[in-house]
Design a protein around this motif. Sequence first.
Motif, PDB file in Angstrom:
ATOM      1  N   ASN A 545      -1.351   2.769   4.029  1.00 23.59           N
ATOM      2  CA  ASN A 545       0.044   3.143   4.677  1.00 23.59           C
ATOM      3  C   ASN A 545       0.217   3.031   6.174  1.00 23.59           C
ATOM      4  O   ASN A 545       0.827   3.686   6.802  1.00 23.59           O
ATOM      5  N   MET A 546      -0.316   1.679   6.472  1.00 23.29           N
ATOM      6  CA  MET A 546      -0.066   1.483   7.910  1.00 23.29           C
ATOM      7  C   MET A 546      -0.162  -0.204   8.195  1.00 23.29           C
ATOM      8  O   MET A 546      -0.818  -1.000   7.311  1.00 23.29           O
ATOM      9  N   GLY A 547       0.955  -0.778   9.069  1.00 24.61           N
ATOM     10  CA  GLY A 547       1.046  -2.151   9.074  1.00 24.61           C
ATOM     11  C   GLY A 547       2.415  -2.709   9.433  1.00 24.61           C
ATOM     12  O   GLY A 547       3.107  -1.964  10.267  1.00 24.61           O
ATOM     13  N   ALA A 548       2.758  -3.901   8.808  1.00 21.74           N
ATOM     14  CA  ALA A 548       3.843  -4.495   9.010  1.00 21.74           C
ATOM     15  C   ALA A 548       5.093  -3.854   8.181  1.00 21.74           C
ATOM     16  O   ALA A 548       5.307  -4.346   7.238  1.00 21.74           O
ATOM     17  N   GLY A 549       5.873  -2.766   8.632  1.00 24.00           N
ATOM     18  CA  GLY A 549       6.646  -2.010   7.712  1.00 24.00           C
ATOM     19  C   GLY A 549       8.175  -2.176   8.077  1.00 24.00           C
ATOM     20  O   GLY A 549       8.632  -1.289   7.593  1.00 24.00           O
ATOM     21  N   ILE A 550       8.481  -2.990   8.890  1.00 19.30           N
ATOM     22  CA  ILE A 550       9.989  -3.145   9.327  1.00 19.30           C
ATOM     23  C   ILE A 550      10.545  -1.609   9.873  1.00 19.30           C
ATOM     24  O   ILE A 550      10.158  -1.234  11.009  1.00 19.30           O
ATOM     25  N   PHE A 551      11.103  -1.059   9.161  1.00 19.34           N
ATOM     26  CA  PHE A 551      11.752   0.235   9.425  1.00 19.34           C
ATOM     27  C   PHE A 551      10.603   1.419   8.944  1.00 19.34           C
ATOM     28  O   PHE A 551      11.446   2.622   9.158  1.00 19.34           O
ATOM     29  N   PHE A 552       9.849   1.015   8.443  1.00 21.22           N
ATOM     30  CA  PHE A 552       9.129   2.412   7.754  1.00 21.22           C
ATOM     31  C   PHE A 552       8.525   3.193   8.703  1.00 21.22           C
ATOM     32  O   PHE A 552       7.809   3.033   9.700  1.00 21.22           O
ATOM     33  N   VAL A 553       8.856   4.556   8.459  1.00 21.86           N
ATOM     34  CA  VAL A 553       8.133   5.642   9.022  1.00 21.86           C
ATOM     35  C   VAL A 553       7.840   6.666   8.107  1.00 21.86           C
ATOM     36  O   VAL A 553       8.385   7.143   7.028  1.00 21.86           O
ATOM     37  N   GLY A 554       6.346   6.862   7.904  1.00 22.56           N
ATOM     38  CA  GLY A 554       5.832   7.701   6.840  1.00 22.56           C
ATOM     39  C   GLY A 554       5.423   9.092   7.440  1.00 22.56           C
ATOM     40  O   GLY A 554       5.296   9.159   8.565  1.00 22.56           O
ATOM     41  N   LYS A 555       4.500   9.756   6.431  1.00 23.47           N
ATOM     42  CA  LYS A 555       3.674  11.002   6.845  1.00 23.47           C
ATOM     43  C   LYS A 555       2.423  10.400   7.599  1.00 23.47           C
ATOM     44  O   LYS A 555       1.673   9.830   6.913  1.00 23.47           O
ATOM     45  N   PRO A 556       2.277  10.921   8.591  1.00 23.83           N
ATOM     46  CA  PRO A 556       1.067  10.788   9.686  1.00 23.83           C
ATOM     47  C   PRO A 556      -0.398  10.989   8.460  1.00 23.83           C
ATOM     48  O   PRO A 556      -1.419  10.308   8.926  1.00 23.83           O
ATOM     49  N   GLN A 557      -0.074  12.060   7.971  1.00 19.86           N
ATOM     50  CA  GLN A 557      -1.424  12.684   7.338  1.00 19.86           C
ATOM     51  C   GLN A 557      -1.941  11.863   6.047  1.00 19.86           C
ATOM     52  O   GLN A 557      -2.996  11.876   5.571  1.00 19.86           O
ATOM     53  N   ASP A 558      -0.862  10.825   5.802  1.00 16.37           N
ATOM     54  CA  ASP A 558      -1.227   9.856   4.605  1.00 16.37           C
ATOM     55  C   ASP A 558      -1.943   8.553   4.913  1.00 16.37           C
ATOM     56  O   ASP A 558      -2.139   7.630   4.051  1.00 16.37           O
ATOM     57  N   ILE A 559      -1.813   8.365   6.280  1.00 16.81           N
ATOM     58  CA  ILE A 559      -2.590   7.258   6.742  1.00 16.81           C
ATOM     59  C   ILE A 559      -4.232   7.325   6.729  1.00 16.81           C
ATOM     60  O   ILE A 559      -4.668   8.557   7.102  1.00 16.81           O
ATOM     61  N   GLY A 560      -4.950   6.302   5.937  1.00 16.71           N
ATOM     62  CA  GLY A 560      -6.439   6.295   6.186  1.00 16.71           C
ATOM     63  C   GLY A 560      -6.881   5.202   5.389  1.00 16.71           C
ATOM     64  O   GLY A 560      -6.387   4.269   5.339  1.00 16.71           O
ATOM     65  N   TRP A 561      -7.993   5.455   4.866  1.00 12.81           N
ATOM     66  CA  TRP A 561      -8.770   4.234   4.219  1.00 12.81           C
ATOM     67  C   TRP A 561      -8.772   4.663   2.639  1.00 12.81           C
ATOM     68  O   TRP A 561      -9.095   5.412   2.209  1.00 12.81           O
ATOM     69  N   GLN A 562      -8.199   3.439   1.952  1.00 15.42           N
ATOM     70  CA  GLN A 562      -8.317   3.386   0.633  1.00 15.42           C
ATOM     71  C   GLN A 562      -9.180   3.622  -0.029  1.00 15.42           C
ATOM     72  O   GLN A 562     -10.490   3.218   0.199  1.00 15.42           O
ATOM     73  N   LYS A 563      -9.469   4.387  -1.342  1.00 15.18           N
ATOM     74  CA  LYS A 563     -10.639   4.769  -1.940  1.00 15.18           C
ATOM     75  C   LYS A 563     -11.132   3.340  -2.575  1.00 15.18           C
ATOM     76  O   LYS A 563     -10.321   2.599  -3.156  1.00 15.18           O
TER      77      LYS A 563
END
Length: 563
Positions: A545-563
């Motif tokens: 949930n982080m990277g090259a997202g153009i206009f993307f704005v998401g919830k900060p609490q969902d950024i992390g490391w994939q299981k």
Amino acid sequence: MGIGRKSAVAAIAALALSLAACGGGTTPNTEPTVGASELATEAQYNPQPRDNVKDGGTLTSDVPEISPQFNTVQADGTAYTLSFWRWYNPVMILFTPEGEWSANPDYLTDIKTEEVDGNTVVTYTITPEATFNDGTPIDWRAFETLWKTSNGKDEKYLVSSTDGYSQIKSVAKGADDKQAVVTFDGVYAWVGGLFNYVLHPKLVDYDLFNKGYVNNPHAELGAGPYTVDKFDQQNGTLSFKRNDKWWGDPGKLDSRVYKALEDTAAINAFKNGQLDITSVATKDKLAQVQPMVDQGTIEIRKSASARNGLMVVNSKHPGLEDAKVRQAIFMGIDRKVIADIAFQGLNYTEEPPGSFNLYGFQEGYQDNLTAAGYKYDKEAAGKLLDEAGWAPGADGIREKGGKKLSITLPVIGDDPNIQARAKAINSMLKEIGVDAKIEQKGSNEFSKVFTEKQFGLFPMGFSSSDPFGFAYFCQVYCEPSSLNASGTGSEEINKKIAEVAKIGDPKAQIEAGNKLETEIMAETWGIMPLTNGPTILAAKKGLANMGAGIFFVGKPQDIGWQK
């Protein structure tokens, strides 16, 4: 990026990482050449559902500077300010990569837009639990505070933009304190760009608003899944931790860390495993991380970029007061040369940008700079300088009244690619008799150089907070405006922009705005679009949930490391 606005960024290659996230990369040199339109359809930020993100871990990235001003609404706030702000303040509106917006249910249960008696009325219903860290409820007063500080009626508030907020007649209490009713004066075209964030009511205090956040994040006035952990101004680090006063889903990360690093130090830190994500938008940087791609430990994430690389021409700098001189400088710069240097080895191409209001991949975009009369033409540039009274001296540098046409050109950071572009500009301008003196500055000097206008020419960038480009027409071209560092503009231009802003139909406003931007460019010659470019990031595999997202704005609490 922002309270719904554009923000300043250092140099032409620096990017603020968005609250976005994925996509793997192949070997860069084997990929076919692509343009912005293709990249606009494939944001790469590893979007993962929350349940597929691990609990725990740290995310560390670099920024050119920890900008001194932590109030993202204040005039000296930068794109880096906004990036920090989103981690410990309310994020009211979420965006898809394409720019579609929606209410963040952590803060808002409903947004209702309607037209009443010819006026746009927007009703925001606020989540009952939403509370600032100091215990103050997030209610209609937080909306009122943002409007009062940002509508331009009280000049004691030094704001980054009044666009949109200046068209609001009132912000009032709705059914109860947890409802804000916003009434515009007429029909407003870009509702999704306003109240993306709100302000603690204490910020009505002038000193707190303007100066209180300088080197002080004021975590107690924020809210969200994270709060400030440590801020070390001397060493250039800022970290966030989970907020025990948060009412929603807890943050997946244990810690989020920013480090202020020069470009060379940043790429080395990434290679050494000290950073988890960094910009690699040059041939040299891509080559340095390619072995890590081959080993399968990292991936390259690409997208179109919601930013403008530009040249600011400071009309208050000695020698640049005359619009003919500024136009000559424009026409003495071959933007294709700049793009060739910037994009060498990236398998990327684009038509030179011609607007600061829309990007080439957006509907309604037009090349307004070319329509204004710009073309690379050394002979025409020379004639303009002749007409302005600047004659070639014995050394080829033009003179007038015994003074050389010598202009300061600060270069921020130690990225060799950015330095090469500056040298190219210096060489091209010398051919028309303009001496552009390169001054090397550290990355941590960006805010000082920009806000204090310590330049004649300044390569830098604008970073967009959302897709509603013409909503921020005034921020770019009005005088005065914190973003219009060229100092060009006039009351007449301000009035014409205000009239365009009153057009309630988005398509009609874009059409009128394109015509006016062409007129403004032809009159002022103050800010020159150079490139847009791609976003290219190197990220450790599994960053979600982080990277090259153009206009993307998401919830900060969902950024992390994939299981």
